[in-house]
Write a protein that holds these residues in place. Structure first.
Motif, PDB file in Angstrom:
ATOM      1  N   GLY A  67     -11.303   0.874  -6.854  1.00 31.15           N
ATOM      2  CA  GLY A  67     -11.570   2.284  -7.098  1.00 31.15           C
ATOM      3  C   GLY A  67     -13.033   2.598  -6.868  1.00 31.15           C
ATOM      4  O   GLY A  67     -13.637   2.158  -5.882  1.00 31.15           O
ATOM      5  N   ALA A  68     -13.616   3.346  -7.786  1.00 37.66           N
ATOM      6  CA  ALA A  68     -15.032   3.709  -7.663  1.00 37.66           C
ATOM      7  C   ALA A  68     -15.956   2.686  -8.308  1.00 37.66           C
ATOM      8  O   ALA A  68     -17.149   2.936  -8.444  1.00 37.66           O
ATOM      9  CB  ALA A  68     -15.280   5.090  -8.259  1.00 37.66           C
ATOM     10  N   GLY A  69     -15.403   1.534  -8.714  1.00 35.30           N
ATOM     11  CA  GLY A  69     -16.256   0.419  -9.100  1.00 35.30           C
ATOM     12  C   GLY A  69     -16.530   0.203 -10.572  1.00 35.30           C
ATOM     13  O   GLY A  69     -17.499  -0.474 -10.914  1.00 35.30           O
ATOM     14  N   LEU A  70     -15.698   0.697 -11.459  1.00 38.42           N
ATOM     15  CA  LEU A  70     -15.960   0.512 -12.891  1.00 38.42           C
ATOM     16  C   LEU A  70     -16.038  -0.958 -13.270  1.00 38.42           C
ATOM     17  O   LEU A  70     -17.018  -1.400 -13.887  1.00 38.42           O
ATOM     18  CB  LEU A  70     -14.876   1.200 -13.727  1.00 38.42           C
ATOM     19  N   LEU A  71     -15.016  -1.722 -12.930  1.00 40.61           N
ATOM     20  CA  LEU A  71     -15.020  -3.144 -13.262  1.00 40.61           C
ATOM     21  C   LEU A  71     -16.025  -3.903 -12.410  1.00 40.61           C
ATOM     22  O   LEU A  71     -16.756  -4.764 -12.917  1.00 40.61           O
ATOM     23  CB  LEU A  71     -13.624  -3.740 -13.059  1.00 40.61           C
ATOM     24  N   ALA A  72     -16.088  -3.591 -11.121  1.00 43.07           N
ATOM     25  CA  ALA A  72     -16.987  -4.302 -10.215  1.00 43.07           C
ATOM     26  C   ALA A  72     -18.435  -4.214 -10.689  1.00 43.07           C
ATOM     27  O   ALA A  72     -19.160  -5.219 -10.731  1.00 43.07           O
ATOM     28  CB  ALA A  72     -16.853  -3.737  -8.797  1.00 43.07           C
ATOM     29  N   GLU A  73     -18.868  -3.026 -11.079  1.00 39.55           N
ATOM     30  CA  GLU A  73     -20.244  -2.872 -11.568  1.00 39.55           C
ATOM     31  C   GLU A  73     -20.453  -3.610 -12.881  1.00 39.55           C
ATOM     32  O   GLU A  73     -21.506  -4.215 -13.105  1.00 39.55           O
ATOM     33  CB  GLU A  73     -20.595  -1.390 -11.738  1.00 39.55           C
ATOM     34  N   ALA A  74     -19.467  -3.552 -13.764  1.00 35.27           N
ATOM     35  CA  ALA A  74     -19.596  -4.226 -15.061  1.00 35.27           C
ATOM     36  C   ALA A  74     -19.737  -5.730 -14.881  1.00 35.27           C
ATOM     37  O   ALA A  74     -20.545  -6.375 -15.569  1.00 35.27           O
ATOM     38  CB  ALA A  74     -18.396  -3.902 -15.938  1.00 35.27           C
ATOM     39  N   LEU A  75     -18.972  -6.298 -13.965  1.00 32.13           N
ATOM     40  CA  LEU A  75     -19.068  -7.735 -13.716  1.00 32.13           C
ATOM     41  C   LEU A  75     -20.371  -8.088 -12.997  1.00 32.13           C
ATOM     42  O   LEU A  75     -21.009  -9.098 -13.308  1.00 32.13           O
ATOM     43  CB  LEU A  75     -17.866  -8.196 -12.892  1.00 32.13           C
ATOM     44  N   ALA A  76     -20.767  -7.265 -12.046  1.00 33.98           N
ATOM     45  CA  ALA A  76     -22.025  -7.514 -11.340  1.00 33.98           C
ATOM     46  C   ALA A  76     -23.212  -7.432 -12.292  1.00 33.98           C
ATOM     47  O   ALA A  76     -24.195  -8.175 -12.144  1.00 33.98           O
ATOM     48  CB  ALA A  76     -22.188  -6.517 -10.199  1.00 33.98           C
ATOM     49  N   ALA A  77     -23.128  -6.539 -13.285  1.00 39.77           N
ATOM     50  CA  ALA A  77     -24.198  -6.413 -14.272  1.00 39.77           C
ATOM     51  C   ALA A  77     -24.319  -7.671 -15.126  1.00 39.77           C
ATOM     52  O   ALA A  77     -25.360  -7.912 -15.750  1.00 39.77           O
ATOM     53  CB  ALA A  77     -23.952  -5.204 -15.159  1.00 39.77           C
ATOM     54  N   ILE A 123       0.836  -1.197   0.000  1.00 38.79           N
ATOM     55  CA  ILE A 123       0.000   0.000   0.000  1.00 38.79           C
ATOM     56  C   ILE A 123       0.872   1.248   0.000  1.00 38.79           C
ATOM     57  O   ILE A 123       1.941   1.282   0.600  1.00 38.79           O
ATOM     58  CB  ILE A 123      -0.942   0.003   1.229  1.00 38.79           C
ATOM     59  N   SER A 124       0.403   2.249  -0.717  1.00 44.91           N
ATOM     60  CA  SER A 124       1.091   3.537  -0.770  1.00 44.91           C
ATOM     61  C   SER A 124       0.102   4.628  -0.405  1.00 44.91           C
ATOM     62  O   SER A 124      -0.895   4.834  -1.109  1.00 44.91           O
ATOM     63  CB  SER A 124       1.649   3.788  -2.177  1.00 44.91           C
ATOM     64  N   GLU A 125       0.352   5.310   0.695  1.00 41.81           N
ATOM     65  CA  GLU A 125      -0.552   6.380   1.114  1.00 41.81           C
ATOM     66  C   GLU A 125      -0.577   7.508   0.079  1.00 41.81           C
ATOM     67  O   GLU A 125      -1.604   8.169  -0.112  1.00 41.81           O
ATOM     68  CB  GLU A 125      -0.115   6.927   2.477  1.00 41.81           C
ATOM     69  N   THR A 126       0.530   7.712  -0.614  1.00 38.24           N
ATOM     70  CA  THR A 126       0.583   8.745  -1.650  1.00 38.24           C
ATOM     71  C   THR A 126      -0.373   8.408  -2.787  1.00 38.24           C
ATOM     72  O   THR A 126      -1.118   9.262  -3.281  1.00 38.24           O
ATOM     73  CB  THR A 126       2.012   8.889  -2.196  1.00 38.24           C
ATOM     74  N   GLU A 127      -0.363   7.141  -3.205  1.00 42.94           N
ATOM     75  CA  GLU A 127      -1.251   6.707  -4.288  1.00 42.94           C
ATOM     76  C   GLU A 127      -2.711   6.787  -3.844  1.00 42.94           C
ATOM     77  O   GLU A 127      -3.590   7.194  -4.622  1.00 42.94           O
ATOM     78  CB  GLU A 127      -0.908   5.278  -4.716  1.00 42.94           C
ATOM     79  N   ILE A 128      -2.981   6.399  -2.611  1.00 41.47           N
ATOM     80  CA  ILE A 128      -4.355   6.453  -2.101  1.00 41.47           C
ATOM     81  C   ILE A 128      -4.868   7.891  -2.128  1.00 41.47           C
ATOM     82  O   ILE A 128      -5.991   8.166  -2.569  1.00 41.47           O
ATOM     83  CB  ILE A 128      -4.420   5.887  -0.664  1.00 41.47           C
ATOM     84  N   ALA A 129      -4.050   8.814  -1.670  1.00 43.70           N
ATOM     85  CA  ALA A 129      -4.446  10.220  -1.660  1.00 43.70           C
ATOM     86  C   ALA A 129      -4.704  10.725  -3.073  1.00 43.70           C
ATOM     87  O   ALA A 129      -5.648  11.495  -3.320  1.00 43.70           O
ATOM     88  CB  ALA A 129      -3.368  11.059  -0.980  1.00 43.70           C
ATOM     89  N   GLN A 130      -3.865  10.291  -4.005  1.00 41.62           N
ATOM     90  CA  GLN A 130      -4.023  10.738  -5.383  1.00 41.62           C
ATOM     91  C   GLN A 130      -5.336  10.269  -5.981  1.00 41.62           C
ATOM     92  O   GLN A 130      -6.062  11.038  -6.634  1.00 41.62           O
ATOM     93  CB  GLN A 130      -2.857  10.208  -6.230  1.00 41.62           C
ATOM     94  N   PHE A 131      -5.680   9.001  -5.762  1.00 43.10           N
ATOM     95  CA  PHE A 131      -6.914   8.472  -6.331  1.00 43.10           C
ATOM     96  C   PHE A 131      -8.145   8.962  -5.582  1.00 43.10           C
ATOM     97  O   PHE A 131      -9.223   9.083  -6.167  1.00 43.10           O
ATOM     98  CB  PHE A 131      -6.859   6.945  -6.385  1.00 43.10           C
ATOM     99  N   ASP A 132      -7.994   9.249  -4.298  1.00 46.39           N
ATOM    100  CA  ASP A 132      -9.111   9.834  -3.560  1.00 46.39           C
ATOM    101  C   ASP A 132      -9.493  11.204  -4.138  1.00 46.39           C
ATOM    102  O   ASP A 132     -10.661  11.579  -4.165  1.00 46.39           O
ATOM    103  CB  ASP A 132      -8.765   9.968  -2.075  1.00 46.39           C
TER     104      ASP A 132
END
Length: 235
Positions: free
Chosen positions: A63-73, A7-16
């Motif tokens: 992330g915000a769920g792009l792949l997760a939603e596509a697979l759930a659909a 985990i990288s706190e810098t990366e987390i902050a960037q994507f947040d």
């Protein structure tokens, strides 16, 4: 900020910071929006060929769920996991009221490993190039896969072409991605990823390039792994 392990706190902050714009098709995640149908289809095809026992798919670094939603659909139960709080909040908000077999959790892969959780399918797409210790990350992912299960990892090759197109071109020339999104030094050559998967007790079963076709304006599967690629491995 923590810059070791998986985990990288810098990366987390960037994507947040990008969470509010994650679902904008022409926003900073435009490339993922355009690539997502291909990624989801490729995964579902391999899962079907493998003859997996039905179960919950774990999407690591959702992330915000792009792949997760596509697979759930597509009718696949999905648990999305991410360490970025704002991204998870955006994923939950976007999925609200959609009646999908989908849930999200804020956390790290090590937490699920410690709990003894296992999944028939685990995905980690465009994540490994953002973690400080790629080997530890792959090992943790492997621990989360049941015997006979599948792991899918996609990333970018550490090639000159990837540096020119995925880093310099995408971030500085056409500005398809925010500057600083990627560190080319963390891009992973396919042979190295295959070796990490083997060390973690997995067998590579398939791989493909994810290539942009400028003539058709869409992403397609190819044999060219020089920039974006995806790999499937069985336990």
């Amino acid at each position: 900020m923590q810059e070791s392990g998986t985990i990288s706190e810098t990366e987390i902050a960037q994507f947040d910071k990008l969470a509010a714009e994650w679902w904008a098709p022409r926003g900073p995640m435009r490339a993922l929006h355009e690539m997502n149908p291909l990624r989801a289809t490729w995964i579902v095809d391999r899962v079907n060929r493998h003859g997996m026992v039905p179960g919950t798919l774990l999407d690591v670094g959702c992330g915000a769920g792009l792949l997760a939603e596509a697979l759930a659909a597509k009718g696949i139960p999905v648990l999305g996991l991410d360490a970025a709080p704002a991204a998870i909040a955006a994923a939950q908000a976007h999925a609200e009221g959609r009646d999908l077999p989908l849930s999200y959790r804020l956390g790290r892969v090590e937490e699920l490993v410690a709990e003894g959780q296992r999944f028939p399918v685990v995905t980690a797409l465009e994540v490994i190039e953002h973690v400080p210790d790629a080997e530890a990350f792959v090992a943790a992912l492997a621990d989360l896969v049941v015997p006979g299960g599948l792991l899918f990892v996609s990333t970018m090759n550490r090639s000159l072409r990837a540096l020119l197109t995925a880093k310099i071109g995408a971030e500085y020339v056409v500005r398809l991605l925010p500057r600083g999104t990627h560190d080319w030094r963390r891009f992973v050559p396919p042979k190295r990823l295959a070796a990490m998967l083997h060390t973690a007790g997995l067998r590579v079963t398939d791989s493909a390039g994810l290539s942009f076709d400028p003539m058709r304006g869409r992403w397609r599967e190819s044999r060219d792994l020089s920039v974006n690629y995806i790999m499937a491995a069985a336990k």
